[in-house]
Design a protein around this motif. Sequence first.
Motif, PDB file in Angstrom:
ATOM      1  N   GLY A   1       0.793  -1.218   0.000  1.00 45.61           N
ATOM      2  CA  GLY A   1       0.000   0.000   0.000  1.00 45.61           C
ATOM      3  C   GLY A   1       0.827   1.271   0.000  1.00 45.61           C
ATOM      4  N   SER A   2       2.146   1.135  -0.083  1.00 49.54           N
ATOM      5  CA  SER A   2       3.026   2.310  -0.029  1.00 49.54           C
ATOM      6  C   SER A   2       3.384   2.784  -1.427  1.00 49.54           C
ATOM      7  CB  SER A   2       4.316   1.974   0.728  1.00 49.54           C
ATOM      8  OG  SER A   2       5.161   3.102   0.786  1.00 49.54           O
ATOM      9  N   SER A   3       3.457   4.098  -1.572  1.00 54.82           N
ATOM     10  CA  SER A   3       3.872   4.653  -2.863  1.00 54.82           C
ATOM     11  C   SER A   3       5.388   4.856  -2.926  1.00 54.82           C
ATOM     12  CB  SER A   3       3.166   5.991  -3.107  1.00 54.82           C
ATOM     13  OG  SER A   3       3.507   6.910  -2.078  1.00 54.82           O
ATOM     14  N   LYS A   4       6.075   4.648  -1.804  1.00 53.61           N
ATOM     15  CA  LYS A   4       7.528   4.849  -1.765  1.00 53.61           C
ATOM     16  C   LYS A   4       8.261   3.586  -2.204  1.00 53.61           C
ATOM     17  CE  LYS A   4       7.904   8.405   1.704  1.00 53.61           C
ATOM     18  NZ  LYS A   4       8.524   8.824   2.941  1.00 53.61           N
ATOM     19  N   PRO A   5       9.395   3.758  -2.862  1.00 48.80           N
ATOM     20  CA  PRO A   5      10.218   2.584  -3.187  1.00 48.80           C
ATOM     21  C   PRO A   5      10.896   2.043  -1.931  1.00 48.80           C
ATOM     22  CG  PRO A   5      11.266   4.598  -4.004  1.00 48.80           C
ATOM     23  CD  PRO A   5       9.938   4.992  -3.440  1.00 48.80           C
ATOM     24  N   PHE A   6      11.222   0.755  -1.960  1.00 43.28           N
ATOM     25  CA  PHE A   6      11.860   0.095  -0.824  1.00 43.28           C
ATOM     26  C   PHE A   6      13.092   0.857  -0.345  1.00 43.28           C
ATOM     27  CE2 PHE A   6      15.295  -2.624   0.623  1.00 43.28           C
ATOM     28  CZ  PHE A   6      14.743  -3.155   1.779  1.00 43.28           C
ATOM     29  N   SER A   7      13.933   1.317  -1.261  1.00 43.00           N
ATOM     30  CA  SER A   7      15.184   1.982  -0.865  1.00 43.00           C
ATOM     31  C   SER A   7      14.916   3.240  -0.041  1.00 43.00           C
ATOM     32  CB  SER A   7      16.036   2.318  -2.093  1.00 43.00           C
ATOM     33  OG  SER A   7      15.326   3.158  -2.973  1.00 43.00           O
ATOM     34  N   ASP A   8      13.884   3.997  -0.379  1.00 42.40           N
ATOM     35  CA  ASP A   8      13.534   5.188   0.404  1.00 42.40           C
ATOM     36  C   ASP A   8      13.074   4.801   1.801  1.00 42.40           C
ATOM     37  OD1 ASP A   8      14.158   6.681  -1.816  1.00 42.40           O
ATOM     38  OD2 ASP A   8      12.102   7.383  -2.189  1.00 42.40           O
ATOM     39  N   VAL A   9      12.230   3.774   1.890  1.00 45.76           N
ATOM     40  CA  VAL A   9      11.735   3.321   3.193  1.00 45.76           C
ATOM     41  C   VAL A   9      12.903   2.854   4.061  1.00 45.76           C
ATOM     42  CG1 VAL A   9      10.351   1.548   4.352  1.00 45.76           C
ATOM     43  CG2 VAL A   9       9.428   2.758   2.359  1.00 45.76           C
ATOM     44  N   ALA A  10      13.803   2.059   3.496  1.00 51.34           N
ATOM     45  CA  ALA A  10      14.955   1.558   4.250  1.00 51.34           C
ATOM     46  C   ALA A  10      15.818   2.709   4.757  1.00 51.34           C
ATOM     47  CB  ALA A  10      15.778   0.592   3.393  1.00 51.34           C
ATOM     48  N   ASP A  11      16.083   3.693   3.896  1.00 50.07           N
ATOM     49  CA  ASP A  11      16.899   4.849   4.292  1.00 50.07           C
ATOM     50  C   ASP A  11      16.202   5.681   5.366  1.00 50.07           C
ATOM     51  OD1 ASP A  11      18.857   4.102   2.485  1.00 50.07           O
ATOM     52  OD2 ASP A  11      18.273   5.581   0.964  1.00 50.07           O
ATOM     53  N   GLU A  12      14.913   5.910   5.204  1.00 53.74           N
ATOM     54  CA  GLU A  12      14.174   6.722   6.168  1.00 53.74           C
ATOM     55  C   GLU A  12      14.065   6.024   7.518  1.00 53.74           C
ATOM     56  OE1 GLU A  12      10.546   7.806   4.143  1.00 53.74           O
ATOM     57  OE2 GLU A  12      11.645   9.041   2.690  1.00 53.74           O
ATOM     58  N   LEU A  13      13.880   4.709   7.520  1.00 53.77           N
ATOM     59  CA  LEU A  13      13.849   3.968   8.786  1.00 53.77           C
ATOM     60  C   LEU A  13      15.214   4.008   9.471  1.00 53.77           C
ATOM     61  CD1 LEU A  13      11.579   0.918   7.920  1.00 53.77           C
ATOM     62  CD2 LEU A  13      11.122   2.680   9.650  1.00 53.77           C
ATOM     63  N   ASP A  14      16.275   3.935   8.687  1.00 56.46           N
ATOM     64  CA  ASP A  14      17.629   4.032   9.237  1.00 56.46           C
ATOM     65  C   ASP A  14      17.813   5.397   9.928  1.00 56.46           C
ATOM     66  OD1 ASP A  14      20.351   3.019   9.571  1.00 56.46           O
ATOM     67  OD2 ASP A  14      20.920   4.534   8.093  1.00 56.46           O
TER      68      ASP A  14
END
Length: 94
Positions: free
Chosen positions: A57-70
């Motif tokens: 359900g997310s419009s963000k790519p995986f790499s953005d999510v991983a970076d933002e969670l980091d």
Amino acid sequence: MEKSVDRIIITVVGKDTVGIIAKVCTYLSENGINVLDISQTIVSGYFNMMMIADMGGSSKPFSDVADELDRLGEEIGVMVKCQREEIFEKMHRI
């Protein structure tokens, strides 16, 4: 649980403080990421959490999510790592 290409594994480790779960789950909710399963423990003041989530359900790519969670982990003083489920499974296969 059914496998999906959109599933990710999120691990959170660090010194226990108030609000870790709330901040991580708020980020996920605000980005359309659904928590499917969660396990957390606190041992001698150290927090450990593992989540399985669905990014469908997310419009963000995986790499953005991983970076933002980091970055979120750095802000709250814990280490947050995000991996695609299929990579996690291959890395931990015996």
